[in-house]
Motif scaffolding. Structure first.
Motif, PDB file in Angstrom:
ATOM      1  N   VAL A 145      -5.157  21.892  23.738  1.00 42.92           N
ATOM      2  CA  VAL A 145      -4.173  22.289  22.728  1.00 42.92           C
ATOM      3  C   VAL A 145      -3.545  23.619  23.128  1.00 42.92           C
ATOM      4  CG1 VAL A 145      -3.808  22.901  20.308  1.00 42.92           C
ATOM      5  CG2 VAL A 145      -5.373  21.039  20.892  1.00 42.92           C
ATOM      6  N   TYR A 146      -4.366  24.567  23.576  1.00 41.65           N
ATOM      7  CA  TYR A 146      -3.841  25.869  23.999  1.00 41.65           C
ATOM      8  C   TYR A 146      -2.806  25.710  25.118  1.00 41.65           C
ATOM      9  CZ  TYR A 146      -7.500  28.497  21.472  1.00 41.65           C
ATOM     10  OH  TYR A 146      -8.304  29.058  20.512  1.00 41.65           O
ATOM     11  N   ARG A 147      -3.107  24.812  26.055  1.00 43.68           N
ATOM     12  CA  ARG A 147      -2.226  24.648  27.230  1.00 43.68           C
ATOM     13  C   ARG A 147      -1.039  23.735  26.942  1.00 43.68           C
ATOM     14  NH1 ARG A 147      -7.404  24.246  30.267  1.00 43.68           N
ATOM     15  NH2 ARG A 147      -7.182  21.975  30.150  1.00 43.68           N
ATOM     16  N   GLY A 148      -0.958  23.191  25.739  1.00 47.32           N
ATOM     17  CA  GLY A 148       0.141  22.298  25.398  1.00 47.32           C
ATOM     18  C   GLY A 148      -0.031  20.895  25.922  1.00 47.32           C
ATOM     19  N   GLU A 149      -1.225  20.554  26.402  1.00 46.53           N
ATOM     20  CA  GLU A 149      -1.484  19.221  26.944  1.00 46.53           C
ATOM     21  C   GLU A 149      -1.804  18.218  25.835  1.00 46.53           C
ATOM     22  OE1 GLU A 149      -4.691  19.886  29.602  1.00 46.53           O
ATOM     23  OE2 GLU A 149      -3.503  21.063  31.023  1.00 46.53           O
ATOM     24  N   ARG A 150      -2.140  18.728  24.698  1.00 43.99           N
ATOM     25  CA  ARG A 150      -2.456  17.861  23.554  1.00 43.99           C
ATOM     26  C   ARG A 150      -1.591  18.273  22.384  1.00 43.99           C
ATOM     27  NH1 ARG A 150      -8.482  16.563  21.067  1.00 43.99           N
ATOM     28  NH2 ARG A 150      -7.792  15.542  19.117  1.00 43.99           N
ATOM     29  N   LYS A 151      -0.843  17.311  21.862  1.00 45.90           N
ATOM     30  CA  LYS A 151       0.066  17.572  20.753  1.00 45.90           C
ATOM     31  C   LYS A 151      -0.634  17.250  19.440  1.00 45.90           C
ATOM     32  CE  LYS A 151       4.668  16.232  19.047  1.00 45.90           C
ATOM     33  NZ  LYS A 151       5.849  15.360  19.301  1.00 45.90           N
ATOM     34  N   LEU A 152      -0.491  18.124  18.469  1.00 44.08           N
ATOM     35  CA  LEU A 152      -1.072  17.902  17.142  1.00 44.08           C
ATOM     36  C   LEU A 152       0.034  17.512  16.169  1.00 44.08           C
ATOM     37  CD1 LEU A 152      -3.965  18.194  15.941  1.00 44.08           C
ATOM     38  CD2 LEU A 152      -3.687  19.071  18.263  1.00 44.08           C
ATOM     39  N   THR A 153      -0.074  16.309  15.626  1.00 44.70           N
ATOM     40  CA  THR A 153       0.893  15.826  14.639  1.00 44.70           C
ATOM     41  C   THR A 153       0.196  15.687  13.298  1.00 44.70           C
ATOM     42  OG1 THR A 153       2.107  14.616  16.337  1.00 44.70           O
ATOM     43  CG2 THR A 153       2.491  13.977  14.045  1.00 44.70           C
ATOM     44  N   VAL A 154       0.786  16.244  12.265  1.00 44.60           N
ATOM     45  CA  VAL A 154       0.240  16.066  10.926  1.00 44.60           C
ATOM     46  C   VAL A 154       1.225  15.234  10.117  1.00 44.60           C
ATOM     47  CG1 VAL A 154      -1.063  18.213  10.957  1.00 44.60           C
ATOM     48  CG2 VAL A 154       1.267  18.213  10.070  1.00 44.60           C
ATOM     49  N   LEU A 155       0.668  14.487   9.177  1.00 44.24           N
ATOM     50  CA  LEU A 155       1.505  13.644   8.332  1.00 44.24           C
ATOM     51  C   LEU A 155       1.967  14.441   7.130  1.00 44.24           C
ATOM     52  CD1 LEU A 155      -0.528  10.324   8.399  1.00 44.24           C
ATOM     53  CD2 LEU A 155       1.387  11.005   9.849  1.00 44.24           C
ATOM     54  N   CYS A 212       0.836  -1.202   0.000  1.00 44.19           N
ATOM     55  CA  CYS A 212       0.000   0.000   0.000  1.00 44.19           C
ATOM     56  C   CYS A 212       0.874   1.256   0.000  1.00 44.19           C
ATOM     57  CB  CYS A 212      -0.934   0.011   1.213  1.00 44.19           C
ATOM     58  SG  CYS A 212      -0.115   0.336   2.785  1.00 44.19           S
ATOM     59  N   ASP A 213       0.241   2.411  -0.161  1.00 43.10           N
ATOM     60  CA  ASP A 213       1.005   3.656  -0.219  1.00 43.10           C
ATOM     61  C   ASP A 213       1.731   3.953   1.084  1.00 43.10           C
ATOM     62  OD1 ASP A 213      -1.424   4.030   1.086  1.00 43.10           O
ATOM     63  OD2 ASP A 213      -1.770   6.040   0.284  1.00 43.10           O
ATOM     64  N   ARG A 214       1.154   3.570   2.210  1.00 42.58           N
ATOM     65  CA  ARG A 214       1.802   3.822   3.497  1.00 42.58           C
ATOM     66  C   ARG A 214       3.045   2.967   3.673  1.00 42.58           C
ATOM     67  NH1 ARG A 214      -0.287   8.355   3.618  1.00 42.58           N
ATOM     68  NH2 ARG A 214      -1.896   8.907   5.144  1.00 42.58           N
ATOM     69  N   CYS A 215       3.023   1.746   3.138  1.00 44.77           N
ATOM     70  CA  CYS A 215       4.204   0.880   3.225  1.00 44.77           C
ATOM     71  C   CYS A 215       5.295   1.341   2.257  1.00 44.77           C
ATOM     72  CB  CYS A 215       3.819  -0.568   2.916  1.00 44.77           C
ATOM     73  SG  CYS A 215       2.893  -1.392   4.225  1.00 44.77           S
ATOM     74  N   LEU A 216       4.901   1.760   1.066  1.00 45.35           N
ATOM     75  CA  LEU A 216       5.888   2.111   0.041  1.00 45.35           C
ATOM     76  C   LEU A 216       6.518   3.477   0.283  1.00 45.35           C
ATOM     77  CD1 LEU A 216       4.016   0.812  -3.141  1.00 45.35           C
ATOM     78  CD2 LEU A 216       5.893  -0.287  -1.892  1.00 45.35           C
ATOM     79  N   THR A 217       5.718   4.439   0.782  1.00 45.11           N
ATOM     80  CA  THR A 217       6.248   5.785   1.059  1.00 45.11           C
ATOM     81  C   THR A 217       5.728   6.248   2.413  1.00 45.11           C
ATOM     82  OG1 THR A 217       4.399   6.760  -0.181  1.00 45.11           O
ATOM     83  CG2 THR A 217       6.487   6.458  -1.357  1.00 45.11           C
ATOM     84  N   PRO A 218       6.317   5.748   3.496  1.00 47.00           N
ATOM     85  CA  PRO A 218       5.833   6.103   4.838  1.00 47.00           C
ATOM     86  C   PRO A 218       5.898   7.612   5.060  1.00 47.00           C
ATOM     87  CG  PRO A 218       7.414   4.301   4.933  1.00 47.00           C
ATOM     88  CD  PRO A 218       7.478   4.846   3.545  1.00 47.00           C
ATOM     89  N   PRO A 219       4.807   8.222   5.541  1.00 46.81           N
ATOM     90  CA  PRO A 219       4.814   9.671   5.769  1.00 46.81           C
ATOM     91  C   PRO A 219       5.526  10.017   7.072  1.00 46.81           C
ATOM     92  CG  PRO A 219       2.703   8.756   6.397  1.00 46.81           C
ATOM     93  CD  PRO A 219       3.501   7.612   5.832  1.00 46.81           C
ATOM     94  N   ALA A 220       6.116  11.192   7.094  1.00 50.56           N
ATOM     95  CA  ALA A 220       6.774  11.676   8.311  1.00 50.56           C
ATOM     96  C   ALA A 220       5.771  12.462   9.148  1.00 50.56           C
ATOM     97  CB  ALA A 220       7.953  12.572   7.941  1.00 50.56           C
ATOM     98  N   GLY A 221       5.811  12.275  10.453  1.00 52.81           N
ATOM     99  CA  GLY A 221       4.954  13.024  11.356  1.00 52.81           C
ATOM    100  C   GLY A 221       5.621  14.334  11.765  1.00 52.81           C
ATOM    101  N   ILE A 222       4.902  15.437  11.673  1.00 50.05           N
ATOM    102  CA  ILE A 222       5.444  16.761  12.003  1.00 50.05           C
ATOM    103  C   ILE A 222       4.602  17.377  13.112  1.00 50.05           C
ATOM    104  CG2 ILE A 222       5.861  19.091  11.117  1.00 50.05           C
ATOM    105  CD1 ILE A 222       6.255  17.852   8.367  1.00 50.05           C
ATOM    106  N   ASP A 223       5.270  17.901  14.125  1.00 42.03           N
ATOM    107  CA  ASP A 223       4.570  18.566  15.223  1.00 42.03           C
ATOM    108  C   ASP A 223       4.020  19.901  14.713  1.00 42.03           C
ATOM    109  OD1 ASP A 223       3.623  19.680  17.519  1.00 42.03           O
ATOM    110  OD2 ASP A 223       5.498  19.539  18.651  1.00 42.03           O
TER     111      ASP A 223
END
Length: 607
Positions: free
Chosen positions: A498-508, A396-407
Motif C-alpha cells: 500500500v505504501y508503494r502504491g502497488e495495492r489500491k484500496l477501494t472503499v464502497l 437486495c440492497d446492492r441491486c437496488l442502490t449499487p454503491p460507488a467505489g472510491i479510491d
C-alpha cells in the motif's frame, strides 16, 4: 409392484393438497420409490420433507426419519396428523405413556412414519425398529454429519451404520445447505457412495437481503428494524446468551412480543418458548443459534442478524427461515470488523486440526467479503454454492442502490502510517483523534509526529469506516486489552504494498443506514386484497386461531396464510371448489370444510 410417478402425484394432491411437484421433488421421490439411495440438497421451504413422506406412504412398511431437533419432529408429526397420516415421534419430550403408545402403534403396523433423533437410536431402539418392516430411512439436516458444514454434530457420524442395519432399504439424506466438499463428506460418512445426487438452485427470490455496517447504537438500530415490522413474526439472532436476553427485554419494552431463547435456559423453558413462537402469529424470537433448525413456521417475515453468522452456509440456513411460505420476507445483517476478528479468534481457540481450521477461517473471510462487497448478495451466495451462472436478484440492497467505489489509497497510507508511529498503543477512537489533530490528552511527542493532524480534511465518520475497511482487508488487527482493543499493523508485507502504491484500496461509498420500513403484510400475499377479500381473510384467520388453540396446535398446521388468502380470493362455493385450493387435501376437507364453506357463504364474512 413399484409405485410410480402418477401414484406419487395422487398422494400429493389427495393428502397434501398440492397439484404439482416443485423443482426436483418429483425426481427425488422417483429415485426413492425405485428403492435407490439419494442425496438431495433443496432450498429451505423447498419441500424437502415431501421427498420422504410421500414414498413412506407408498412403499410397504414404516418410514424412519432421523431428525436433529424435537421442535422439527413435533411440527412435522402435528402437520401429518392433520393430514390424516399415521405419524409418531419418539424423543425425550414424550411421557412414558406417550412413548409406549408410539411403540405399540409401530409394532401393530399402524404407523406410516416414525421420527427419532440420532441420539435416540440406542441399541434397544434399533432392535425394535429392525423387527418392523421399514419403507425407507431419511436423514434430515444431513449437513450435520460433516465437519466441513456449519452445524456439525458428532452423533450424526454413527448414522453410517444404518446401511448395515437396514440392507436393501433406500436411504435418503436431505439438507438445504451443502457445498461440494460437504456433500462429499455426507456421502462418505453416511455410506452413500452410489447414491444419486440432486442439487437444486439455491435461489430464494422471495428474500430481500441487506447488510449494514454496525455503528454506534447498533442495538437501537435493531429495535427500529423490528418496530418497522409491527405485527409480523421474526427471528433476531444474537451472538451471546446475555445479548439475546438484553435485546429481548429491550424489544419487549417497545411493545414487541419478544422472548429470548438460548442453550442456557432450562429445557422446559426452551420448549415453552419454542411452542409460543410456533403458536403466536406475531412473535419475535431473540435467539442464539441454538434456535431455528427445523422450525417449520411458514409466516416468518424477517430474520435479523444483530450479530453476523459463522459462515455463508449458516447465513443461508438462518435467513432461509423467513419466507418459507414463498411470500416476500427480509433478511438483514448487521456486521463489523470486530465481529470478524472474534470469529477468527474462536477458531484459533478451538485447537482444530490445521486443515479444518484453514477451511473454517476461509469460510469466515468469505462471509465478510459477501457482507461488505459490492456484488448482489443472493448472487454471491449462489456462486459460493457452485451456481456459476447465477444472475443478480434485483431485490437486495446492492441491486437496488449499487454503491460507488472510491479510491481511498492515500487516506489508507495516512492511517497505516499513523498506526505504525503510534506503536499499536491505542484503539480506534484515539487513532481517529490523532489523524484529526485533536490535542486533548496528547503528549508533546505525539503532537510532534508527522501523522498528527494529517487527516483533518476527512470526516471522523469516514475515518472510522476506513479503519473498519483496513481491518476487514487484514492490513490492521485489533488486539485484546481489557475490553478496549488496541489497533496494530497486521500483514506488514501487504502494508508495504500500500505504501508503494502497488495495492489500491477501494472503499464502497454506501449511504448511512436507510429507512427501517418493513413490508406490507397484504402485499406479501401475492397482491393487495380487495375490500371484499380482506374481511373474509381476517375472519378465517380468527377462526383458525380459535381452532388451533382448541387443539393445542400452531395455527399454520391447520392452514397456511397463503391457503386462507386463496380461499378469500376465490370464495369457493362447494366442497369440490374448496378441494381445488392449494393446501386443501381430503383430510382437511373432511375436518374443516364445513366451517370454511360457512365463512365463504356468509355475507360480510360472518358466520
Amino acid at each position: 409392484m413399484t409405485p410410480d410417478h402418477e401414484q406419487a402425484r395422487a398422494v400429493l394432491r389427495e393428502v397434501f393438497g398440492h397439484a404439482e411437484f416443485r423443482g426436483l421433488q418429483g425426481e427425488v421421490i422417483g429415485e426413492v420409490l425405485a428403492g435407490r439411495d439419494a442425496l438431495a440438497v433443496l432450498p429451505t421451504g423447498g419441500g424437502k420433507s415431501l421427498c420422504y413422506q410421500i414414498p413412506a406412504l407408498l412403499r410397504p412398511g414404516v418410514g424412519l426419519v432421523i431428525s436433529p431437533l424435537i421442535a422439527l419432529m413435533h411440527d412435522q408429526v402435528d402437520a401429518l396428523r392433520q393430514l390424516g397420516v399415521r405419524a409418531a415421534r419418539i424423543d425425550s419430550g414424550l411421557s412414558p405413556e406417550e412413548r409406549a403408545r408410539a411403540w405399540r402403534s409401530l409394532t401393530a403396523g399402524e404407523l406410516d412414519l416414525i421420527y427419532l433423533s440420532p441420539e435416540g437410536l440406542m441399541q434397544g431402539v434399533l432392535e425394535r425398529l429392525m423387527a418392523a418392516p421399514v419403507a425407507l430411512v431419511a436423514i434430515d439436516e444431513a449437513h450435520c454429519v460433516s465437519q466441513w458444514g456449519h452445524d456439525f454434530r458428532p452423533e450424526y457420524r454413527a448414522l453410517g451404520r444404518l446401511a448395515d442395519l437396514f440392507p436393501g432399504v433406500p436411504r435418503l439424506a436431505v439438507t438445504a445447505t451443502a457445498d461440494a466438499r460437504t456433500r462429499e463428506d455426507i456421502r462418505g460418512q453416511l455410506r452413500l457412495g452410489r447414491a444419486s445426487e440432486f442439487v437444486a438452485s439455491f435461489a430464494r427470490p422471495e428474500l430481500a437481503l441487506s447488510a449494514e455496517a454496525k455503528r454506534d447504537g447498533a442495538r437501537r438500530r435493531v429495535g427500529d428494524l423490528v418496530a418497522a415490522r409491527k405485527s409480523q413474526s421474526g427471528v433476531v439472532y444474537c451472538g451471546s446468551r446475555d445479548g439475546s436476553e438484553a435485546l429481548a427485554e429491550r424489544l419487549a419494552d417497545q411493545g414487541v412480543k419478544a422472548r429470548a431463547y438460548h442453550a442456557g435456559l432450562d429445557k422446559t423453558v426452551r420448549h415453552e418458548r419454542s411452542d409460543w413462537f410456533r403458536s403466536e402469529e406475531d412473535a419475535v424470537m431473540v435467539a442464539t443459534i441454538a434456535f431455528g433448525m427445523g422450525i417449520d413456521k411458514p409466516d416468518v417475515r424477517f430474520v435479523i442478524h444483530a450479530d453476523p453468522p459463522a459462515s455463508i452456509e449458516a447465513y443461508w440456513q438462518e435467513v432461509g427461515r423467513a419466507g418459507r411460505d414463498g411470500e416476500l420476507a427480509d433478511g438483514i445483517t448487521l456486521y463489523g470488523a470486530s465481529d470478524m476478528a472474534w470469529a477468527l479468534e474462536r477458531i484459533r481457540r478451538r485447537e482444530l486440526p490445521e486443515e479444518v481450521a484453514q477451511v473454517q477461517t476461509r469460510k469466515v473471510r468469505q462471509l465478510y467479503a459477501m457482507l461488505g462487497g459490492a456484488t448482489c448478495r443472493a448472487q454471491a451466495v449462489r456462486r459460493y454454492f457452485g451456481e456459476a451462472d447465477a444472475a443478480p436478484c434485483g431485490r437486495c440492497d446492492r441491486c437496488l442502490t449499487p454503491p460507488a467505489g472510491i479510491d481511498a489509497s492515500e487516506a489508507a497510507r495516512k492511517a497505516l502510517s499513523a498506526v505504525q508511529r503510534l506503536g499499536g498503543r491505542f484503539g480506534r477512537g484515539r487513532l481517529v483523534d490523532h489523524l484529526l489533530g485533536r490535542t486533548k490528552g496528547v503528549s508533546e511527542d505525539e503532537a510532534g509526529m508527522s501523522t498528527f493532524g494529517v487527516g483533518q480534511e476527512v470526516d471522523p465518520g469516514e475515518w472510522r469506516d476506513l479503519i473498519e475497511q483496513l481491518l476487514f482487508e487484514g492490513l490492521l488487527v485489533e488486539r485484546p486489552n481489557d475490553g478496549r482493543p488496541l489497533i496494530a499493523l497486521a500483514d506488514r508485507d501487504a502494508v508495504r504494498e500500500v505504501y508503494r502504491g502497488e495495492r489500491k484500496l477501494t472503499v464502497l461509498k454506501t449511504s448511512k443506514a436507510g429507512p427501517a420500513r418493513g413490508r406490507t403484510r397484504r402485499a406479501d400475499l401475492g397482491r393487495r386484497m380487495s375490500d371484499i377479500e380482506e374481511p373474509l381473510f381476517e375472519a378465517l384467520r380468527a377462526w383458525r386461531r380459535e381452532e388451533a388453540a382448541r387443539q393445542g396446535l400452531p395455527p399454520y398446521v391447520i392452514f397456511h396464510d397463503r391457503t386462507l388468502a386463496e380461499i378469500a380470493r376465490h370464495r369457493p362455493p362447494d366442497r369440490a371448489a374448496l378441494l381445488a385450493i392449494d393446501g386443501v387435501g381430503h383430510a382437511k376437507l373432511e375436518r374443516y370444510g364445513e366451517a370454511v364453506l360457512g365463512f365463504c357463504a356468509a355475507p360480510g364474512a360472518e358466520r
